[in-house]
Design a protein around this motif. Structure first.
Motif, short mmCIF file in Angstrom:
data_model
loop_
_atom_site.label_atom_id
_atom_site.label_comp_id
_atom_site.label_asym_id
_atom_site.label_seq_id
_atom_site.Cartn_x
_atom_site.Cartn_y
_atom_site.Cartn_z
N LEU A 169 128.19 72.09 69.70
CA LEU A 169 127.58 71.46 68.53
C LEU A 169 126.48 70.51 68.99
N THR A 170 125.30 70.64 68.42
CA THR A 170 124.16 69.82 68.79
C THR A 170 123.71 68.99 67.60
N ALA A 171 122.65 68.21 67.81
CA ALA A 171 122.09 67.42 66.72
C ALA A 171 121.59 68.32 65.59
N SER A 172 121.10 69.50 65.94
CA SER A 172 120.63 70.46 64.93
C SER A 172 121.79 70.90 64.03
N LEU A 231 116.97 66.88 55.80
CA LEU A 231 116.42 68.13 56.30
C LEU A 231 114.97 67.97 56.73
N CYS A 232 114.20 67.20 55.96
CA CYS A 232 112.80 66.93 56.34
C CYS A 232 112.74 66.21 57.69
N LEU A 236 110.83 67.45 61.09
CA LEU A 236 109.83 66.62 61.77
C LEU A 236 110.24 66.32 63.22
N LEU A 237 111.55 66.22 63.46
CA LEU A 237 112.05 65.94 64.81
C LEU A 237 112.21 67.20 65.64
N GLY A 242 110.50 75.19 60.92
CA GLY A 242 109.69 74.90 59.74
C GLY A 242 110.10 75.64 58.49
N ILE A 243 110.80 76.78 58.66
CA ILE A 243 111.26 77.54 57.50
C ILE A 243 112.21 76.72 56.64
#
Length: 294
Positions: A169-172, A231-232, A236-237, A242-243
């Motif tokens: 599990l990551t930050a994403s 989500l924005c 940005l990070l 971008g989808i």
């Protein structure tokens, strides 16, 4: 005589066809098909946002799982629903058990075809969790306001993120998990508007039952805006591709039906809200980076 018989036979066939189409309509509206579509839609969306993999069999499992739980929940609540939603109650009492049996059999078949221990384990855990809500955990909603929405949000976000990231599990994953959790919270809380009367009869502390329509709508608008901001920030990070902008646009869709709820019939508004789940498929149409593997 023959003309009369032909007319009678023709009219009889038309009546049978009309009843068949009416049953299909009821299955779609009262059988849980539309809300169950949130399963594969959010799983595909999560796969896109995390640039992972989603097989067709997994997508089918993610549809049959909530459909089974919804059928069980509607059947369990059919007696109370008879006071506030008699059509759904009648449909559940007539077709609930055959639907549950068919869904369970299909789910077992799909899990056998999938041959993935993680998917099988996660499916069983979440199926049991869904059934236990109706029989046990629903009691917590009598003491904790919005518990139902928190519970369902955790189930949906777990189901849509864990299969995509079985090893790490990551930050994403945290961004997508939080986004889906908040989105499901808003949608399930909004669906409670149509059940305010029955929820009050059951003593359930849903947001609309406790705070009323206006104050609960403001709360949901704030949560919806928060999920869009999260989500924005992820985009940005560079944590989300971008989808993900498409999902932000759907947050605007959510804000609109929350704002216009008072001007629509509540059942129509609920239908519009449930359509948001399948609309997440546009995330797949907008990206070719999610391979579908058998």
């Amino acid at each position: 005589m023959s003309g009369h018989l032909y007319e009678t036979g023709f009219l009889k066939n038309v009546k049978i066809l009309r009843e068949f189409l009416s049953t299909l309509k009821d299955l779609f509206v009262y059988g849980g098909i539309l809300p169950a579509l949130w399963g594969p839609s959010l799983l595909l969306a999560s796969s896109t946002l995390l640039e992972g993999h989603c097989s067709p069999i997994t997508a089918l499992i993610s549809f049959m799982l909530p459909l089974t739980v919804y059928a069980y929940d509607y059947l369990a609540d059919s007696k109370v629903d008879s006071l506030t939603d008699p059509r759904r109650s009648c449909f559940s009492e007539r077709w609930g058990k055959p639907i549950i049996a068919s869904c369970a059999a299909t789910l077992i078949l799909l899990l056998g075809m999938c041959r993935d221990p993680l998917m099988a384990t996660l499916t069983v855990i979440l199926l049991v969790a869904g059934v236990l809500y109706t029989g046990f955990f629903k009691g917590f909603t009598r003491r904790i306001t919005g518990f139902k929405n928190i519970y369902l949000g955790l189930i949906w976000s777990s189901w849509t993120v864990i299969p995509v990231a079985p090893h790490a599990l990551t930050a994403s994953h945290l961004v997508v998990f939080t986004f889906i959790f908040l989105k499901v919270y808003v949608n399930t809380a909004f669906s409670d508007y149509k059940d305010v009367e029955s929820d009050r009869l059951k003593g359930l502390k849903t947001l609309p039952a406790v705070y009323g329509e206006n104050r609960s709508s403001v709360i949901l608008q704030v949560i919806n805006a928060t999920e869009a901001v999260i989500l924005c920030a992820g985009i940005l990070l560079g944590l989300v591709p971008g989808i993900g902008v498409a999902a932000v646009i759907l947050a605007i869709y959510t804000g609109l039906y929350l704002h216009l709820k008072g001007e629509m019939d509540i059942k129509v508004a609920t239908l519009i809200a449930d359509l948001e789940g399948p609309l997440h498929i546009i995330l797949i149409l907008g990206s070719l980076r999610v391979p579908l593997t058998l």
